[in-house]
Design a protein around this motif. Structure first.
Motif, short mmCIF file in Angstrom:
data_model
loop_
_atom_site.label_atom_id
_atom_site.label_comp_id
_atom_site.label_asym_id
_atom_site.label_seq_id
_atom_site.Cartn_x
_atom_site.Cartn_y
_atom_site.Cartn_z
N GLY A 23 -4.58 20.67 12.91
CA GLY A 23 -5.30 21.90 13.81
C GLY A 23 -5.29 21.46 15.19
O GLY A 23 -5.07 22.10 16.23
N SER A 24 -5.79 19.91 15.56
CA SER A 24 -6.00 19.76 16.88
C SER A 24 -4.66 19.39 17.82
O SER A 24 -4.79 19.51 18.73
CB SER A 24 -7.04 18.42 16.84
N TRP A 59 0.09 16.89 22.07
CA TRP A 59 -0.68 15.95 22.75
C TRP A 59 -1.47 16.41 23.85
O TRP A 59 -2.55 16.27 24.17
CB TRP A 59 0.27 14.72 23.15
N SER A 60 -0.60 17.31 24.60
CA SER A 60 -1.45 17.91 25.94
C SER A 60 -2.62 18.74 25.67
O SER A 60 -3.74 18.83 26.30
CB SER A 60 -0.20 18.52 26.79
N GLY A 61 -2.29 19.65 24.60
CA GLY A 61 -3.41 20.75 24.20
C GLY A 61 -4.62 19.79 23.60
O GLY A 61 -5.69 20.18 24.11
N PHE A 62 -4.43 18.61 22.80
CA PHE A 62 -5.46 17.71 22.55
C PHE A 62 -6.30 17.40 23.79
O PHE A 62 -7.62 17.06 23.76
CB PHE A 62 -5.08 16.67 21.62
N THR A 63 -5.29 16.57 24.50
CA THR A 63 -6.32 15.86 25.61
C THR A 63 -6.91 16.99 26.62
O THR A 63 -8.11 16.69 27.18
CB THR A 63 -5.39 15.03 26.47
N GLU A 64 -6.33 18.00 26.84
CA GLU A 64 -6.90 19.13 27.67
C GLU A 64 -8.30 19.79 27.06
O GLU A 64 -9.00 20.04 27.86
CB GLU A 64 -5.90 20.39 27.73
N THR A 66 -7.97 25.43 18.60
CA THR A 66 -7.33 24.09 18.84
C THR A 66 -8.71 23.46 19.57
O THR A 66 -8.69 22.10 19.13
CB THR A 66 -6.41 24.32 19.93
N GLU A 67 -9.21 23.76 20.49
CA GLU A 67 -10.36 23.03 21.16
C GLU A 67 -11.16 22.72 20.03
O GLU A 67 -11.89 21.31 20.31
CB GLU A 67 -10.95 24.02 22.51
N ALA A 68 -11.59 23.62 19.31
CA ALA A 68 -12.91 23.16 18.35
C ALA A 68 -12.24 22.05 17.37
O ALA A 68 -12.97 21.27 17.26
CB ALA A 68 -13.10 24.44 17.43
N SER A 69 -10.97 22.06 17.04
CA SER A 69 -10.44 20.83 16.28
C SER A 69 -10.29 19.67 16.71
O SER A 69 -10.60 18.41 16.27
CB SER A 69 -9.15 21.14 15.56
N SER A 70 -10.15 19.82 18.27
CA SER A 70 -10.02 18.38 18.93
C SER A 70 -11.33 17.83 19.01
O SER A 70 -11.46 16.64 18.81
CB SER A 70 -9.36 18.77 20.51
N VAL A 71 -12.28 18.31 19.53
CA VAL A 71 -13.90 17.89 19.48
C VAL A 71 -14.03 17.51 17.97
O VAL A 71 -14.69 16.39 17.68
CB VAL A 71 -14.58 18.91 20.00
#
Lengths: 271, 265
Positions: free
Chosen positions: B27-28, B33-38, B235-240
């Motif tokens: 999900g993240s 990769w850029s979505g994750f770091t952003e 996506t943001e939620a999954s990254s955190v």
């Protein structure tokens, strides 16, 4: 002499600080909730606690927590048994993984379940085709509760199985008992205290669960609104009286369960 | 039978634990990769992670010091009767039975702006609720039993003989603690610290209620995940969440290691 006096004074101050911290941090807040909910008399408490939505939320929570405790008993007994009695590749890794739900933030757990079972996922799509819904309905709440309370029964059963005297089991076989009979009459009774206390802990944790459930439940009043989410909603809308009343109901129930668990464990230790 | 049970066990683990963990990973990385770091370098993400870090440090230090001291008193103190010790001992467990949301509500009721103590602090100019002090208190409440419950059994097991010997030989009590008690409870304390860190990192309900979840002010990593999900920013939620999950898995490994050391000693 002076040195001893100073030492006494120091240790007295130290003791008082620790005890004060303990009382202020733990006892005062609990007393605060009880006094707040009874502040305006018994009738006001009763009114807030028996509010239609509050009552439905509490009943729903108890029902779902019982279901998830039953699921946990079945899964936990089996897994506890397999992890102690059998040797197979990956056993150690699985055994460490058991604690994952305790280590993982509950909000992360909720998000995981949402992603895994949500409408856009494979499972969610499949369920939709078959005509029943998971996320934002009762099944999702049960999954969340089972996930969060997963380790309790396993960790309750394992030490008992490890301590168990093998000779009793062997005696049973020698006397000609079948495997099923040995399990039911010899092994199962000695696992029972662990299963019971694990199930009660799982039940009380499921009653209290918030983070994992709030994300997957949909929180529709009267349908998928559980007690802790109801309390949160009441706090958000500044109705602390209602929140405190339902809290007192839940707290009293959890304290009773905790007391029962301690009793079961104390009896076991005395033996 | 044996094969069937092992197979079922693997299935349960796979479905209930491994699949969700994998899903959050996927999900993240949904936007690469850029979505994750952003999503991680957003201002609110950095601030939320920093808040969680501050909470972890303060709560762990306080909980360790007070938890160890209280455990020693509950096991060793002679100035309390057995009855009182028993009573205090059962009170220690109470936070386990309290729903985190209720834990948060308690702090709001006792220290909120409508209460006497809260009004007093407000006059002095200290904000407790909807600010860091309240969040620390709520987390301390929730994590309180963890350290006491880890250290007490170790103290009971080693008995008081060595300590008594040290004191009769004239060693000052601090010296006795560091030279005699500490080496034997060390691994229990470390295990308690790991548990406290894990719980603080993941605390959600109590902090959500007490903090008010104000972005860039009192928002922590878990409450940010909640807000992102509510706003459909999956996506943001999954990254955190992935960052939090990575820490949890790391702590789990640490726990295994500490458990093994604890058993050896």
């Amino acid at each position: 002499m002076n040195f001893i006096m100073r030492g006494r004074l120091w240790s007295f101050g130290f003791r008082s600080t620790i005890m004060l911290y303990f009382i202020l941090l733990i006892v005062l807040p609990i007393v605060g909730v009880y006094s707040q909910s009874f502040q305006q008399g018994w009738s006001t408490f009763w009114e807030s606690a028996t509010d239609q939505l509050a009552w439905e939320a509490v009943l729903l929570t108890i029902k779902l927590a019982v279901i998830s405790a039953v699921i946990n008993v079945l899964l936990g007994t089996m897994i506890g048994w397999v992890l102690i009695r059998y040797r197979f590749p990956g056993r150690r890794i699985l055994n460490s993984l058991v604690d994952l739900p305790f280590a993982l933030p509950t909000a992360v757990g909720g998000l995981m379940i949402l992603l895994l079972l949500g409408p856009n996922s494979f499972v969610g799509g499949l369920a939709e085709k078959l005509g029943f819904e998971i996320v934002f309905h009762e099944p999702a709440i049960i999954v969340a509760m089972v996930f969060v309370t997963f380790p309790f029964v396993i960790r309750g059963v394992q030490p008992l199985l490890e301590e168990m005297d093998k000779s009793e089991e062997e005696a049973s076989y020698t006397l000609g008992a079948s495997r099923a009979r040995t399990f039911l009459q010899v092994i199962f009774p000695s696992m029972l205290p662990g299963i019971i206390s694990g199930a009660m802990l799982a039940f009380s944790r499921a009653l209290a669960e918030f983070g994992a459930v709030v994300l997957v439940a949909g929180n529709i009043p009267g349908k998928t609104l559980i007690a802790s989410v109801y309390i949160f909603g009441e706090i958000e809308s500044d109705n602390t009286q209602g929140a405190a009343a339902v809290s007192v109901l839940l707290l009293t129930l959890s304290f009773l369960i905790l007391g029962a668990v301690n009793l079961v464990q104390a009896r076991r230790h005395r033996k | 039978m044996r094969r069937l049970l092992i197979g079922l066990t693997y299935l349960v683990f796979l479905v209930l634990l491994v699949a969700p963990l994998a899903k959050i990973f996927v999900g993240s990385w949904g936007d690469g990769w850029s979505g994750f770091t952003e999503s991680l370098t957003r201002e609110q993400s950095l601030h939320a992670l920093m808040m969680t870090g501050i909470l972890v440090v303060i709560v762990t230090v306080l909980n360790t010091v007070f938890g160890v001291m209280l455990a020693i008193y509950l096991v060793r103190a002679e100035w309390m009767s057995r009855r009182i010790k028993g009573l205090l001992n059962s009170i220690v467990d109470l936070p386990f039975a309290v729903s985190p949301v209720i834990g948060g509500l308690m702090i709001v009721l006792v220290l909120g702006p409508n209460s006497a103590i809260g009004a007093f602090f407000e006059d002095v100019g200290i904000k407790v609720v909807y600010a860091l002090p309240g969040m620390i208190l709520a987390t301390l409440f929730v994590t309180f039993p963890l350290m006491v419950r880890e250290v007490m059994p170790v103290l009971q097991e080693i008995g008081a003989q060595q300590e008594e010997a040290a004191s009769t030989l004239g060693a000052y009590s601090w010296y006795t603690f560091w030279k005699v008690t500490w080496p034997s409870i060390r691994w229990g304390v470390i295990y308690g610290v790991v548990l406290t860190v894990a719980r603080t990192l993941g605390e959600f309900g109590a902090v959500l209620v007490v903090s008010g979840n104000i972005m860039n002010k009192t928002q922590t990593a878990t409450t940010l995940v909640y807000q992102d999900v509510e706003n459909f920013n999956v996506t943001e939620a999954s990254s955190v969440a992935l960052v939090l999950a990575a820490f949890s898995v790391g702590l789990l490994l640490l726990m295994e290691w500490a458990k093994k050391r604890k058993e050896v000693h």
